[in-house]
Scaffold this motif. Structure first.
Motif, PDB file in Angstrom:
ATOM      1  N   SER A  11      -9.953  -5.116  -4.672  1.00 41.32           N
ATOM      2  CA  SER A  11      -8.755  -4.357  -4.130  1.00 41.32           C
ATOM      3  C   SER A  11      -9.093  -4.007  -2.893  1.00 41.32           C
ATOM      4  N   PRO A  42      -4.001  -5.866  -3.569  1.00 41.78           N
ATOM      5  CA  PRO A  42      -4.847  -7.086  -4.234  1.00 41.78           C
ATOM      6  C   PRO A  42      -5.288  -7.724  -3.126  1.00 41.78           C
ATOM      7  N   TYR A  47      -3.954   0.841  -3.016  1.00 43.25           N
ATOM      8  CA  TYR A  47      -4.979  -0.526  -3.216  1.00 43.25           C
ATOM      9  C   TYR A  47      -4.158  -1.928  -3.197  1.00 43.25           C
ATOM     10  N   ASP A  62      -0.639  -1.090  -7.901  1.00 44.26           N
ATOM     11  CA  ASP A  62      -0.897   0.328  -7.653  1.00 44.26           C
ATOM     12  C   ASP A  62       0.399   1.279  -7.567  1.00 44.26           C
TER      13      ASP A  62
END
Length: 133
Positions: free
Chosen positions: A55, A102, A100, A86
């Protein structure tokens, strides 16, 4: 002690290598790209760390009207797979939060008014960087 590695250097290096190997990949100089020109909620998104694993730590800066006039109470990151990656609650007047995203894929960041269950705004976000392995 010249010519030998100190314990202070060896232990953190081994820990970092274990983290990277265990997580599957390391991305240096991660990037976050999002169009916010006509956004009434999102002012900008910026990377907070020089590397990422699964992340990308990102500072999401909201407009001054996002949590007041627009009524945003929650931010949600949806991964390409469609699952929640998130989420965080935001308070009235709050203009910055760390979230966060990906690594090395597209995601959608959604601003929600959780009080009445409406989506205030959504933006597609792309993350990238120099993927090592």
């Amino acid at each position: 002690m010249t010519g030998t590695l100190s314990r202070r250097r060896v232990v953190p290096t081994i820990a970092l290598l274990g983290l990277v190997i265990g997580s599957g990949c390391l991305t240096l100089s991660p990037t976050v790209t999002v169009e916010t020109t006509e956004s009434t909620v999102f002012e900008r998104l910026s990377v907070t760390e020089p590397w990422a694993s699964k992340s990308v730590a990102t500072t999401v800066t909201l407009t001054s009207a996002a949590t007041t006039t627009k009524g945003v109470t929650q931010l949600v990151v949806i991964a390409e797979s469609g699952s929640t990656f998130d989420s965080t609650m935001v308070d009235s007047g709050q203009t910055s939060v760390t979230m966060y995203l990906p690594t090395n894929q597209n995601a959608t960041i959604v601003a929600v008014n959780a009080v009445n269950g409406t989506v205030v705004e959504r933006r597609t976000v792309a993350t990238g960087g120099n993927k090592l392995f």
